[in-house]
Design an enzyme around this catalytic site. Sequence first.
Site, short mmCIF file in Angstrom:
data_model
loop_
_atom_site.label_atom_id
_atom_site.label_comp_id
_atom_site.label_asym_id
_atom_site.label_seq_id
_atom_site.Cartn_x
_atom_site.Cartn_y
_atom_site.Cartn_z
N CYS A 151 -3.75 -5.38 -6.56
CA CYS A 151 -3.96 -4.22 -7.42
C CYS A 151 -5.46 -4.12 -7.72
CB CYS A 151 -3.20 -4.43 -8.73
SG CYS A 151 -3.78 -5.91 -9.60
N GLU A 269 -2.00 -14.36 -20.35
CA GLU A 269 -2.26 -13.03 -20.91
C GLU A 269 -1.69 -12.93 -22.33
OE1 GLU A 269 -0.98 -9.60 -18.55
OE2 GLU A 269 -0.81 -8.48 -20.42
N SER A 365 3.03 -16.45 -10.96
CA SER A 365 2.65 -15.04 -11.00
C SER A 365 3.80 -14.23 -11.59
CB SER A 365 2.32 -14.55 -9.59
OG SER A 365 2.25 -13.14 -9.57
N SER A 366 3.61 -13.78 -12.80
CA SER A 366 4.69 -13.09 -13.51
C SER A 366 5.17 -11.87 -12.73
CB SER A 366 4.20 -12.67 -14.90
OG SER A 366 5.09 -11.78 -15.50
O1 0CM Z 1 0.30 -11.72 -14.99
P1 0CM Z 1 0.66 -12.29 -13.65
O2 0CM Z 1 1.15 -13.70 -13.79
O3 0CM Z 1 1.54 -11.41 -12.88
O4 0CM Z 1 -0.75 -12.40 -12.91
P2 0CM Z 1 -1.18 -12.34 -11.40
O5 0CM Z 1 -2.52 -13.00 -11.34
O6 0CM Z 1 -0.13 -12.83 -10.49
O7 0CM Z 1 -1.32 -10.79 -11.14
C1 0CM Z 1 -2.38 -10.03 -11.53
C2 0CM Z 1 -2.63 -9.89 -12.92
C3 0CM Z 1 -2.87 -9.75 -14.05
C4 0CM Z 1 -3.21 -9.58 -15.42
FE1 SF4 Z 2 -3.35 -5.86 -11.80
FE2 SF4 Z 2 -2.70 -7.27 -13.97
FE3 SF4 Z 2 -4.49 -5.30 -14.12
FE4 SF4 Z 2 -1.95 -4.74 -13.69
S1 SF4 Z 2 -2.82 -5.65 -15.51
S2 SF4 Z 2 -3.71 -3.81 -12.67
S3 SF4 Z 2 -1.30 -6.47 -12.43
S4 SF4 Z 2 -4.68 -7.21 -12.95
#
Ligand code: 0CM
Ligand code: SF4
Length: 452
Positions: A151, A269, A365-366
């Site tokens: 993303c 987060e 990774s959530s």
């Molecule tokens: O929050 P999550 O565990 O999904 O983190 P990620 O590093 O896998 O994905 C991107 C993000 C954010 C914030």
């Molecule tokens: Fe990517 Fe996390 Fe930002 Fe969503 S909040 S755009 S998953 S980095």
Amino acid sequence: MPISRTDNEVNSHVPRSSAYWYAAAAPAVELPAGQVLVADEVRLPDGRVIACPAAPMVAGAIGATGHPVVTGPVRLLTEAADSGFHAAVARTPVSAYASGDAPDAESPGGVAVMVAAPDTWLRPAVGAVVESWARVMRPRTVLLASPRSFCAGVERAIDVVEALLEQQHAPGGRRVFVRKQIVHNTHVIAGLVERGAVFVEELDEIPAGSLVVFSAHGVSPQVRAEAERRNLQVVDATCPLVTKVHAEARRFAERGNSIVLIGHAGHEEVEGTYGEAPDATVVVGGPQDIDGLDPPDPSKITYLTQTTLAVDETRATIAALKKRFPKARSPGSEDICYATTNRQHALGAVTEQADLVLVLGSANSSNSVRLVELARTAGTPAQLIEDPSHIRPDWLRDVATVGLSAGASAPHALVQETLSALGGLGPLTVRERVTTTEDTYFAPPAAVRKNR
Ligand code: 0CM
Ligand code: SF4
């Protein structure tokens, strides 16, 4: 056919109907003692070479049985030379290998699986793994969910670290420390470590005055204060969509509201957002936690969410919250981010037609884990994989259609590697299902822009 093959009957462990056979072979590279060699290419006696793209999957499955394993080229010998070495060979497509022909470079699938090892090892244990792969060779379709993979927030965070790493060897360049994983992906972290990034869990592991990057998931004000105390030079790679949620927490807490933060306790987060207003905030994992809430003023509740939750589950939590506290309100804009939402919709569009869903991503990774859960909830078996080496043959039994996606922190290249590996098991038709296109871009932080 230029290749000799041994009769299956010489091996008492392999029934006559076995989908593979043994051939005289030799490693084409020096093989560390005690290793099993999975062919990533087969060199025929006449000089032709057959690629074996399934090698990473096969090696992964053998490694999981405890055998030390490497991938590399294998030579097939014209005669069964007594090298003490043989290869277990299976070829694709099904119709071809079932005929018992030896592999050749012109066959559509060629050799799918070849594992070479000293005879004593090969036959009982490794042969069984080869057989399990041989039995799942067939033509398949992959439904590729789109959007998938990186993303805008992840691209930006990785770009920040890469830009600083480029500068570190320039005159005046500094070591690049990163607090926590910059994004939750093992391959991304390994790549950055290889280039010199130093990942730490907490700031006290970093010498005072160092350069430190904050990860995409954000940090609490307490961590910022600690960085200041230690005179660290901070480059903040927090995703702007996470920063937005922090601002909401501050704003509503200042207005005297209680904050219900829907998310996973312990996730970085959530820790960061919670830290914006710890006295006013309570973390809620799901509808089951709503009964236990005891806000000072039930008419002043604001709910926020982690950016990477399951859209449907979060809706259920909000409904339970509103049922108990009808005046609970959101800040007005959605906290679950566009990338999380888009990847869930895209996966939903392939799940129904898939016999198996594979999601590339790491276990912490959530957003990636949510994709797996989404498919399972819809009744389709689903697995989270770091890369193709994590695919197991029993998952593919009777699977004609695979749904494939990748979490927001999983590199695009892993999708290509997975397609290539699956293609080693038989002809692969890839159909991309696009539910929306993304053009979100987040400019890098000023500190990095300035130095580029
Ligand atoms: O929050 P999550 O565990 O999904 O983190 P990620 O590093 O896998 O994905 C991107 C993000 C954010 C914030
Ligand atoms: Fe990517 Fe996390 Fe930002 Fe969503 S909040 S755009 S998953 S980095």
